[in-house]
Design a protein around this motif. Structure first.
Motif, mmCIF file in Angstrom:
data_model
loop_
_atom_site.group_PDB
_atom_site.id
_atom_site.type_symbol
_atom_site.label_atom_id
_atom_site.label_comp_id
_atom_site.label_asym_id
_atom_site.label_seq_id
_atom_site.Cartn_x
_atom_site.Cartn_y
_atom_site.Cartn_z
ATOM 1 N N VAL A 118 0.852 -1.187 0.000
ATOM 2 C CA VAL A 118 0.000 0.000 0.000
ATOM 3 C C VAL A 118 0.888 1.238 0.000
ATOM 4 N N PRO A 119 0.673 2.178 -0.896
ATOM 5 C CA PRO A 119 1.517 3.386 -0.912
ATOM 6 C C PRO A 119 1.383 4.180 0.383
ATOM 7 N N LEU A 120 2.519 4.664 0.887
ATOM 8 C CA LEU A 120 2.544 5.449 2.113
ATOM 9 C C LEU A 120 2.073 6.867 1.830
ATOM 10 N N ILE A 121 1.031 7.295 2.543
ATOM 11 C CA ILE A 121 0.480 8.645 2.379
ATOM 12 C C ILE A 121 1.121 9.561 3.410
ATOM 13 N N ILE A 122 1.828 10.577 2.942
ATOM 14 C CA ILE A 122 2.530 11.509 3.825
ATOM 15 C C ILE A 122 1.638 12.723 4.070
ATOM 16 N N ASP A 123 1.423 13.027 5.325
ATOM 17 C CA ASP A 123 0.637 14.194 5.700
ATOM 18 C C ASP A 123 1.528 15.425 5.578
ATOM 19 N N GLU A 124 1.289 16.219 4.535
ATOM 20 C CA GLU A 124 2.144 17.382 4.285
ATOM 21 C C GLU A 124 2.030 18.412 5.392
ATOM 22 N N GLU A 125 0.841 18.561 5.961
ATOM 23 C CA GLU A 125 0.659 19.541 7.031
ATOM 24 C C GLU A 125 1.463 19.148 8.270
ATOM 25 N N THR A 126 1.421 17.854 8.628
ATOM 26 C CA THR A 126 2.210 17.389 9.773
ATOM 27 C C THR A 126 3.699 17.542 9.510
ATOM 28 N N LYS A 127 4.105 17.234 8.298
ATOM 29 C CA LYS A 127 5.516 17.372 7.929
ATOM 30 C C LYS A 127 5.965 18.823 8.034
#
Length: 297
Positions: A34-43
Motif C-alpha cells: 500500500v503506498p505510504l500517504i505523507i501528511d504534508e501539514e504534519t511534515k
C-alpha cells in the motif's frame, strides 16, 4: 473431485485415490504493498518546530559565546560589554531609571508615524486612479522623494516642530508615506482594465468600481509595504531622538555615548533590537489578518 472446507473458509482440494496430491491452496491472502500517504501539514509543522529550536539554540550560542569571549579576553569588555553586564544595567535602568518610559515614548512615536504614514500614503496612491493626468504629474515627484534621503530633513522638522513628541512622529510619518503611496499606485496600475469595463457594462458607477475593484485589487500591494514601513518608522523616530529629545531610547543612547557608558549604549541597542522584532511580529500578524479579510470578500 471432493473438497474439504477448513478454518477461515479456505478450501483444500483432495485428490482421488491413486492420483498425485494436488497443491494446497494458500492459507492466507497475499497482501499487496500500500503506498505510504505523507501528511504534508504534519511534515510542515515538524519542520517549523525544528527551525524554531535551531533558532533558539543559535541565539543561546551567540550570547554564551559573547559572555565567554569577554571573560577570557578574546573580546574587549570595554567596547563590547557582555550579556551579564547588559542584563544588570537593564535591570538597574528599569527599576531606578526611566527605561520603561523611554521605550513607551519611542514605541508611541513609531506606531503613530507608521499608522498615519501608511494610511495617508495608501490614500494618496489610490487617488491616482481617479485622474491619469494627476497621476502622471505626481509620479516623478514621488520617485524623487523616495530616492531622497528623508532623514536629511530631520533637523528641519525638529526646528519647525520643536524637540517634543510630534517632531519624532513627523519623521516617522515622512519615512513611510512615500513608500505606501508608491505601493498603492503600483496596485492601481495593475488593475485589470477588462474588470473595470465589465463593471461599467453592468451599470456600476465610478465610485462603485473604485470601492469594489480598485481598492481590493490594490490591497495586496499596500499590505506588502507594511513590513518595510515599520522599520522605516522606527528609524525615523530614533534619528529624531538622536538630534534633539527629552525622552526616548535614542536619547538614552546619545546620553550614554556622551558619558562613555558603554554598558548603557548596549542596553539601548538591545532594547531597540527587541522592540523592532516585536513591532515586526505585530505587523506580520496584521498582514495575516488583512489577507484573511481579503480572501473572505
Amino acid at each position: 473431485m471432493e473438497t474439504v472446507q477448513k478454518k477461515a473458509f479456505v478450501i483444500h482440494p483432495i485428490a482421488p485415490a491413486g492420483e498425485p496430491a494436488l497443491p494446497a491452496a494458500p492459507t492466507a491472502p497475499v497482501l499487496k504493498a500500500v503506498p505510504l500517504i505523507i501528511d504534508e501539514e504534519t511534515k510542515e509543522r515538524r519542520k517549523l518546530r525544528i527551525i524554531r529550536v535551531l533558532r533558539l539554540l543559535a541565539a543561546v550560542l551567540i550570547f554564551v559565546g559573547w559572555e565567554v569571549f569577554t571573560r577570557v579576553g578574546l573580546m574587549d569588555p570595554y567596547f563590547w560589554s557582555s550579556p551579564g553586564a547588559i542584563l544588570k544595567t537593564t535591570w538597574t535602568q528599569m527599576t531606578e531609571g526611566k527605561l520603561l518610559g523611554d521605550i513607551a515614548y519611542t514605541s508611541s512615536a513609531t506606531i503613530l508615524g507608521f499608522i498615519s504614514g501608511t494610511l495617508c500614503g495608501a490614500l494618496l496612491g489610490l487617488s491616482f486612479w481617479w485622474s491619469r493626468t494627476y497621476a502622471g504629474v505626481s509620479e516623478p515627484y514621488l520617485i524623487i522623494l523616495n530616492a531622497m534621503p528623508k532623514l536629511a530633513l530631520a533637523p528641519v522638522l525638529v526646528i519647525l516642530l520643536g524637540i517634543g513628541f510630534f517632531s519624532k512622529v513627523a519623521l516617522a510619518f515622512s519615512m513611510t508615506i512615500v513608500v505606501s503611496a508608491l505601493s498603492a499606485y503600483s496596485g492601481v496600475k495593475s488593475v485589470d482594465p477588462d474588470m473595470e469595463k465589465l463593471m461599467y457594462s453592468l451599470g456600476a458607477k465610478r465610485r462603485q468600481v473604485f470601492t469594489k475593484v480598485v481598492v481590493p485589487w490594490s490591497m495586496p500591494w499596500i499590505i506588502s509595504s507594511l513590513r518595510i514601513n515599520i522599520a522605516l518608522a522606527l528609524a525615523g523616530a530614533i534619528v529624531g531622538e538622536f538630534i534633539a529629545s527629552r525622552q526616548g531610547v535614542g536619547r538614552m543612547i546619545m546620553y550614554a555615548g556622551t558619558i562613555l557608558d558603554i554598558n548603557l549604549v548596549w542596553v539601548g541597542v538591545v532594547v531597540l533590537s527587541v522592540l523592532s522584532m516585536a513591532m515586526y511580529w505585530g505587523v506580520v500578524v496584521l498582514e495575516k489578518w488583512l489577507a484573511k479579510g481579503l480572501t473572505k470578500q
